[in-house]
Motif scaffolding. Sequence first.
Motif, PDB file in Angstrom:
ATOM      1  N   VAL A  86     -26.461  -3.876  50.346  1.00 48.11           N
ATOM      2  CA  VAL A  86     -25.378  -3.462  49.456  1.00 48.11           C
ATOM      3  C   VAL A  86     -25.066  -4.634  48.535  1.00 48.11           C
ATOM      4  O   VAL A  86     -24.990  -5.777  48.971  1.00 48.11           O
ATOM      5  N   THR A  87     -24.924  -4.354  47.239  1.00 43.27           N
ATOM      6  CA  THR A  87     -24.545  -5.406  46.295  1.00 43.27           C
ATOM      7  C   THR A  87     -23.161  -5.107  45.741  1.00 43.27           C
ATOM      8  O   THR A  87     -22.748  -3.953  45.649  1.00 43.27           O
ATOM      9  N   TYR A  88     -22.447  -6.163  45.403  1.00 41.69           N
ATOM     10  CA  TYR A  88     -21.122  -5.994  44.824  1.00 41.69           C
ATOM     11  C   TYR A  88     -20.827  -7.134  43.870  1.00 41.69           C
ATOM     12  O   TYR A  88     -21.507  -8.153  43.880  1.00 41.69           O
ATOM     13  N   VAL A  89     -19.848  -6.934  43.009  1.00 41.32           N
ATOM     14  CA  VAL A  89     -19.428  -7.949  42.044  1.00 41.32           C
ATOM     15  C   VAL A  89     -18.000  -8.359  42.359  1.00 41.32           C
ATOM     16  O   VAL A  89     -17.209  -7.578  42.884  1.00 41.32           O
ATOM     17  N   ILE A  90     -17.701  -9.606  42.043  1.00 40.71           N
ATOM     18  CA  ILE A  90     -16.355 -10.141  42.243  1.00 40.71           C
ATOM     19  C   ILE A  90     -15.755 -10.423  40.875  1.00 40.71           C
ATOM     20  O   ILE A  90     -16.442 -10.907  39.974  1.00 40.71           O
ATOM     21  N   ASP A  91     -14.494 -10.136  40.723  1.00 41.01           N
ATOM     22  CA  ASP A  91     -13.796 -10.352  39.453  1.00 41.01           C
ATOM     23  C   ASP A  91     -13.431 -11.832  39.321  1.00 41.01           C
ATOM     24  O   ASP A  91     -12.288 -12.229  39.456  1.00 41.01           O
ATOM     25  N   ASP A  92     -14.459 -12.662  39.064  1.00 38.82           N
ATOM     26  CA  ASP A  92     -14.217 -14.097  38.982  1.00 38.82           C
ATOM     27  C   ASP A  92     -14.459 -14.681  37.596  1.00 38.82           C
ATOM     28  O   ASP A  92     -14.296 -15.876  37.385  1.00 38.82           O
ATOM     29  N   PRO A 143     -14.704 -13.313  33.050  1.00 39.74           N
ATOM     30  CA  PRO A 143     -14.643 -12.189  32.104  1.00 39.74           C
ATOM     31  C   PRO A 143     -15.955 -11.398  32.082  1.00 39.74           C
ATOM     32  O   PRO A 143     -17.035 -11.978  32.046  1.00 39.74           O
ATOM     33  N   GLY A 144     -15.833 -10.101  32.152  1.00 40.97           N
ATOM     34  CA  GLY A 144     -16.993  -9.214  32.103  1.00 40.97           C
ATOM     35  C   GLY A 144     -17.668  -8.968  33.439  1.00 40.97           C
ATOM     36  O   GLY A 144     -18.591  -8.164  33.522  1.00 40.97           O
ATOM     37  N   ALA A 145     -17.238  -9.641  34.484  1.00 41.36           N
ATOM     38  CA  ALA A 145     -17.887  -9.489  35.792  1.00 41.36           C
ATOM     39  C   ALA A 145     -17.791  -8.058  36.305  1.00 41.36           C
ATOM     40  O   ALA A 145     -18.723  -7.561  36.939  1.00 41.36           O
ATOM     41  N   LEU A 146     -16.694  -7.383  36.034  1.00 43.27           N
ATOM     42  CA  LEU A 146     -16.498  -6.029  36.560  1.00 43.27           C
ATOM     43  C   LEU A 146     -17.322  -4.973  35.824  1.00 43.27           C
ATOM     44  O   LEU A 146     -17.379  -3.828  36.254  1.00 43.27           O
ATOM     45  N   ASP A 147     -17.973  -5.359  34.744  1.00 42.88           N
ATOM     46  CA  ASP A 147     -18.822  -4.405  34.028  1.00 42.88           C
ATOM     47  C   ASP A 147     -19.989  -3.936  34.895  1.00 42.88           C
ATOM     48  O   ASP A 147     -20.564  -2.888  34.641  1.00 42.88           O
TER      49      ASP A 147
END
Length: 70
Positions: free
Chosen positions: A29-35, A37-41
């Motif tokens: 499983v992969t995920y992104v962290i809001d760390d 600008p633009g990471a949540l895209d």
Amino acid sequence: MKKNHKLIEHKWVVKLGKGYFSGYDETKVTYVIDDMPGALDGRIVYNNLHEAKLDANNIGGQAEEVANKL
């Protein structure tokens, strides 16, 4: 005189710990962290709650609603 109404389209994402589900990499499983600008895209945005809940249940996450103004 017409009132200017904003249409809100409801969407959902899957929250996983401190990040958001972004897909699978083979068997992981992969995920992104809001760390930054633009990471949540990179997170997956679902059009319906049912699909978000299915993935959330499969990976131990939680479906979370986000609102997009059109």
